[in-house]
Design an enzyme around this catalytic site. Structure first.
Site, mmCIF file in Angstrom:
data_model
loop_
_atom_site.group_PDB
_atom_site.id
_atom_site.type_symbol
_atom_site.label_atom_id
_atom_site.label_comp_id
_atom_site.label_asym_id
_atom_site.label_seq_id
_atom_site.Cartn_x
_atom_site.Cartn_y
_atom_site.Cartn_z
ATOM 1 N N PRO A 385 -72.968 60.015 51.448
ATOM 2 C CA PRO A 385 -73.674 59.680 50.200
ATOM 3 C C PRO A 385 -75.164 59.480 50.452
ATOM 4 O O PRO A 385 -75.573 58.892 51.452
ATOM 5 C CB PRO A 385 -73.008 58.373 49.762
ATOM 6 C CG PRO A 385 -71.690 58.357 50.452
ATOM 7 C CD PRO A 385 -71.889 59.055 51.750
ATOM 8 N N ARG A 386 -75.973 59.980 49.535
ATOM 9 C CA ARG A 386 -77.419 59.896 49.680
ATOM 10 C C ARG A 386 -77.921 58.507 49.320
ATOM 11 O O ARG A 386 -77.411 57.844 48.417
ATOM 12 C CB ARG A 386 -78.098 60.927 48.781
ATOM 13 C CG ARG A 386 -77.867 62.377 49.205
ATOM 14 C CD ARG A 386 -78.285 63.325 48.086
ATOM 15 N NE ARG A 386 -79.688 63.188 47.748
ATOM 16 C CZ ARG A 386 -80.650 64.003 48.180
ATOM 17 N NH1 ARG A 386 -80.350 64.985 48.998
ATOM 18 N NH2 ARG A 386 -81.901 63.825 47.814
ATOM 19 N N GLN A 387 -78.935 58.068 50.035
ATOM 20 C CA GLN A 387 -79.735 56.890 49.704
ATOM 21 C C GLN A 387 -78.923 55.597 49.655
ATOM 22 O O GLN A 387 -79.238 54.694 48.883
ATOM 23 C CB GLN A 387 -80.458 57.116 48.367
ATOM 24 C CG GLN A 387 -81.430 58.273 48.409
ATOM 25 C CD GLN A 387 -82.118 58.515 47.067
ATOM 26 O OE1 GLN A 387 -81.745 57.935 46.050
ATOM 27 N NE2 GLN A 387 -83.110 59.385 47.069
ATOM 28 N N LEU A 390 -76.500 55.016 55.051
ATOM 29 C CA LEU A 390 -75.437 55.353 55.998
ATOM 30 C C LEU A 390 -75.883 56.411 57.010
ATOM 31 O O LEU A 390 -75.071 57.023 57.683
ATOM 32 C CB LEU A 390 -74.194 55.848 55.246
ATOM 33 C CG LEU A 390 -73.521 54.814 54.339
ATOM 34 C CD1 LEU A 390 -72.317 55.431 53.624
ATOM 35 C CD2 LEU A 390 -73.087 53.587 55.134
ATOM 36 N N GLY A 392 -77.546 59.411 56.721
ATOM 37 C CA GLY A 392 -77.275 60.816 56.432
ATOM 38 C C GLY A 392 -78.306 61.761 57.012
ATOM 39 O O GLY A 392 -77.953 62.821 57.536
ATOM 40 N N SER A 393 -79.584 61.396 56.950
ATOM 41 C CA SER A 393 -80.633 62.279 57.471
ATOM 42 C C SER A 393 -80.523 62.428 58.987
ATOM 43 O O SER A 393 -80.561 63.539 59.519
ATOM 44 C CB SER A 393 -82.017 61.730 57.109
ATOM 45 O OG SER A 393 -82.221 61.737 55.722
ATOM 46 N N ASP A 440 -79.454 54.019 64.264
ATOM 47 C CA ASP A 440 -78.686 55.123 63.700
ATOM 48 C C ASP A 440 -78.589 56.284 64.679
ATOM 49 O O ASP A 440 -77.535 56.913 64.826
ATOM 50 C CB ASP A 440 -79.336 55.626 62.410
ATOM 51 C CG ASP A 440 -79.446 54.538 61.354
ATOM 52 O OD1 ASP A 440 -79.020 53.411 61.633
ATOM 53 O OD2 ASP A 440 -79.975 54.828 60.267
#
Length: 630
Positions: A385-387, A390, A392-393, A440
Site C-alpha cells: 500500500p502506498r503512503q 511500509l 514500498g519505495s 527499511d
C-alpha cells in the site's frame, strides 16, 4: 593514449602438442601462433582483442610486438584486419633463451616508437569469457584515478592461485596494497587474479627502464614481477572485470580445449539467461523507529503480506517498463487523469528503477568494476500500500539492485551485504530526495527479524551499523491496520532532523531512549515476555508522540492508536505514519478489535512474517574445470 599488444612469447607446449595430435582436428592449426588460435565461438583470440581496442577515440595508435619466428603470421593477420603493418615490431628473438621477456618487449616498443604517452598493455594470447566488456570504462577509470591500473578478476574455485599474479585491493580506495606473483600457499587468501592488462601513465614509463637495469635476468622481466615491484614504488589501482581470463602461453592442448569449452559454455549460459525475478518485502518497525536516522537502534520484521518484485531479462535495448497502475500513460478522460493524479500524485515506481540503474552504474565506475555492454529490460510489480509507511519505495529499489547484481554477475565482494542498505538509501536520498533512514533498507536486504545498531561510532569506523538476525519465531502474533486512502505522509518527520543537527537536547535524549527501548524489546523477544513487549511498544509510540506532537502525527493515525489500545492491545507506528501495528494477547478482544477497525473504514490484517530462504551463490552456476591451469 597508446595500446601495445604483446604476442612475443615462446611457449612451445601447445604448439608442439597440436603438431603431435593424431585426431586430425587441429591439422590446420600447426605452426599457428597462440594468439591466432580459435577463441570462443571459433573467432581468433587476437581478433577479439583488436575489436575491443580498435576504438579511435580511445587510442591514438596501437602497436603489436612479436618474435622473429611468428612475425610473418602477424603481418598477414594485420593485412586482413586493417591493422597497420608498420606498427608490428619484431623483437628479433627466435628461442626461449634469447627472449626479451614481456617487460623487455614493452620497453622495445617504447624506445622504437619513441612513445611519450599513457600506455595500455595487454597480452594478445589471453582467452576471456565475456567479449562485451567496455574498454571505455577501463580507460575512463584509469584517467580518473590518476595512478597505474591493473585489471583483475575473481578466480573460479578450480583455478590455482599459485599460477597467477594475485592482488589484495583496498575496499575503499581500490589501491592495490599487495601484489603476489605466483604465491605459495599461505601467502595470501585473496582470489583476485591480475592478468596482463595494465594501464601506465607516461610519468611512470621511465620506471620500466630502471626496473630492467636492476633486473638483468630474463626470468625477472615478466609483468608479474615488475608489478610486484611497482606497487611499492607508486600508486597502482585495481579494476575488476566480472569475467574470467586464461593465458594460454604456457598451457598444453588439453588445458586449451578445457578452458575454451568452459568459456564457451559460460558465454552460452549468459546469452541464454532466462529472466530473473527478485522479490523484496514490506517491513514493520517493531521497535525503536524513527531512531534509525539518528544513531539509534531498531528491531524490524519483514512481512510476507506485501511485497515488490522486479524482473530483468536481456534485451537489445535498455528498457524500463512502466507499471500499468502505478505509472499510467493512458487515461479514460481528462477527469480520470485529474482524479488519479490528485489521489496518487506523479511519483510511480518507474523513477525508482531509473534512479537505481543510474546509481548502480555510478557505483561500479567508482569501485573499479567494468560492466559488460549488455542491455536489459526491467519491469516491476508491487502490492505494498502506498503512503502508509511500509517501505514500498525501498522495496522496489532493493529488488532492482538484486536484479542488476544478478544480471552482471556481481557478488558480495563487489557490493558487500552490509553496505547494500546504504546504497539503497543513497538512491532514495541522493537521486529522489526521499527523506528516510537505514532501517527499511537493512531489513529488506537481510530479511526476517533483525536487530539494528546505528551507533555513530559504528557507522564512522566500519561504514555501516551492526545487524543481528534474530529467530523469526520469536516474534509474537501481530495485527496491522492502515488507512484506506492515505495522504502524503512525508511531513511526518517535521523539523526533527533540523533540531537534531542543531544539537537539540530533547531530540538527542529521545533518540537515546528509543535505543534503550529497543535493547529492552530484544530481551523481551528472546525471553518470550510478550506482555513486557506490549508495554515497550506503547512506550515507543508515546515517546514519539511527545517528541513530534499530534499535529504532525495526524488525527487518523492517532485514532488508530487509540482504537487498538481500547481493546487491550499495544499500538505503535510501523513506519512514518499511515499504518499501526499491535500485539493483542486476548483472542476474543482481537476479534472485537478487528471489527472495530473495519467499521471505521480502516484496512486490517494479521501479520505474516517473512522467513528468509537460505542464501544461494550468484556465481559458479555451471561446472568449472576440475583441474587448474598448467
Amino acid at each position: 593514449m597508446i595500446c601495445i599488444i604483446l604476442v612475443a612469447g615462446h611457449g612451445l607446449i601447445l604448439e608442439d602438442e597440436i603438431k603431435l595430435d593424431t585426431s586430425g582436428a587441429y591439422c590446420n592449426l600447426i605452426g599457428v601462433p597462440k594468439a591466432l588460435l580459435p577463441g570462443v565461438g571459433g573467432k581468433r583470440i587476437l581478433d577479439f582483442w583488436w575489436d575491443a581496442i580498435n576504438t579511435r577515440q580511445l587510442f591514438n595508435e596501437a602497436y603489436l610486438v612479436t618474435n622473429a619466428n611468428k612475425y610473418k603470421h602477424y603481418e598477414r593477420w594485420a593485412t586482413a584486419q586493417d591493422f597497420p603493418v608498420e606498427n608490428i615490431i619484431n623483437d628479433g628473438s627466435t628461442t626461449p633463451t634469447d627472449r626479451l621477456g614481456s617487460v623487455g618487449d614493452l620497453d622495445l616498443v617504447l624506445r622504437n616508437k619513441k612513445i611519450n604517452d599513457d600506455v595500455l598493455v595487454v597480452a594478445g594470447d589471453m582467452l576471456f569469457q565475456d567479449h562485451n566488456f567496455d574498454m571505455a570504462q577501463v580507460i575512463h577509470y584509469f584517467k580518473r584515478k590518476k595512478g597505474e591500473l591493473a585489471i583483475y578478476y575473481e578466480m573460479e574455485p578450480s583455478e590455482n592461485s599459485a599460477s597467477r599474479g594475485i592482488v589484495e585491493v583496498c575496499s575503499t580506495t581500490n589501491r592495490i596494497t599487495k601484489f603476489f606473483e605466483k604465491p605459495t600457499p599461505g601467502m595470501t587468501t585473496s582470489r583476485q587474479a591480475s592478468v596482463v592488462f595494465y594501464c601506465f601513465r607516461k610519468e611512470t614509463i621511465p620506471t620500466i627502464g630502471s626496473y630492467l637495469a636492476a633486473h638483468p635476468s630474463v626470468e625477472e622481466r615478466n609483468f608479474g614481477m615488475y608489478m610486484e615491484w611497482l606497487v611499492n614504488e607508486t600508486d597502482v589501482y585495481g579494476m575488476k572485470l566480472p569475467t574470467g581470463f586464461q593465458l594460454i602461453g604456457s598451457v598444453g592442448l588439453a588445458d586449451y580445449e578445457k578452458w575454451l569449452h568452459y568459456f564457451s559454455d559460460k558465454q552460452l549460459q549468459q546469452q541464454g539467461k532466462e529472466q530473473y525475478t527478485k522479490r523484496a518485502y514490506a517491513r514493520i518497525g517493531l521497535m525503536g523507529n524513527p531512531s534509525d536516522g539518528f544513531n539509534g537502534k531498531t528491531i524490524s520484521l519483514s512481512i510476507a503480506n506485501f511485497w515488490a518484485e522486479v524482473t530483468i531479462i536481456e534485451s537489445n535495448n535498455l528498457v524500463l517498463v512502466p507499471h500499468p497502475l502505478n505509472d499510467p500513460t493512458e487515461f479514460g478522460s481528462l477527469g480520470d487523469l485529474h482524479g488519479i493524479s490528485r489521489k496518487e500524485g506523479y511519483l510511480g515506481g518507474l523513477r525508482l528503477l531509473q534512479a537505481t540503474c543510474k546509481k548502480f552504474y555510478q557505483y561500479c565506475n567508482e569501485q573499479g568494476i567494468a560492466l559488460p555492454k549488455r542491455n536489459f529490460t526491467l519491469k516491476y510489480d508491487t502490492n505494498i500500500p502506498r503512503q502508509v509507511g511500509l517501505a514500498g519505495s525501498s522495496a522496489i529499489v532493493t529488488a532492482t539492485l538484486n536484479c542488476l547484481m544478478h544480471f552482471f554477475d556481481l557478488n558480495y565482494t563487489d557490493l558487500p551485504k552490509a553496505r547494500q542498505p546504504q546504497f539503497v538509501l543513497d538512491v532514495e536520498t541522493d537521486e529522489l530526495f526521499i527523506n528516510a533512514g537505514l532501517q527499511d533498507r537493512v531489513i529488506q536486504v537481510y530479511e526476517g527479524l533483525v536487530y539494528m545498531d546505528f551507533t555513530k561510532e559504528l557507522l564512522d569506523t566500519q561504514g555501516h551499523g551492526n545487524y543481528v538476525s534474530l529467530d523469526v519465531s520469536l516474534a509474537p502474533p501481530m495485527w496491522l491496520a492502515f488507512i484506506r486512502n492515505p495522504s502524503d505522509s512525508g511531513k511526518i518527520h517535521s523539523n526533527i532532523r533540523e533540531r537534531w543537527n542543531n544539537g537539540d537536547e530533547e531530540v538527542i535524549t529521545a533518540m537515546q531512549q528509543f535505543a534503550s527501548l529497543t535493547d529492552q524489546a530484544k530481551e523481551a523477544l528472546e525471553t518470550g515476555d510478550f506482555s513486557r513487549l506490549q508495554g515497550l511498544m506503547n512506550a515507543n509510540f508515546d515517546l514519539r508522540r511527545q517528541l513530534y506532537g499530534d499535529d504532525i502525527l495526524g488525527s487518523e493515525n492517532i485514532r488508530m492508536i487509540n482504537l487498538g489500545r481500547q481493546f487491550g492491545s499495544s499500538a505503535k507506528f510501523p513506519g512514518s505514519g499511515g499504518a499501526v501495528i499491535g500485539v493483542c494477547l486476548d483472542t476474543n478482544k482481537l476479534k472485537e478489535l478487528k471489527a472495530a477497525f473495519q467499521e471505521e473504514g480502516f484496512v486490517i490484517c494479521d501479520i505474516i512474517p517473512h522467513i528468509p530462504s537460505p542464501p544461494t551463490s550468484r556465481r559458479h552456476s555451471i561446472k568449472t574445470p576440475t583441474n587448474g591451469p598448467s
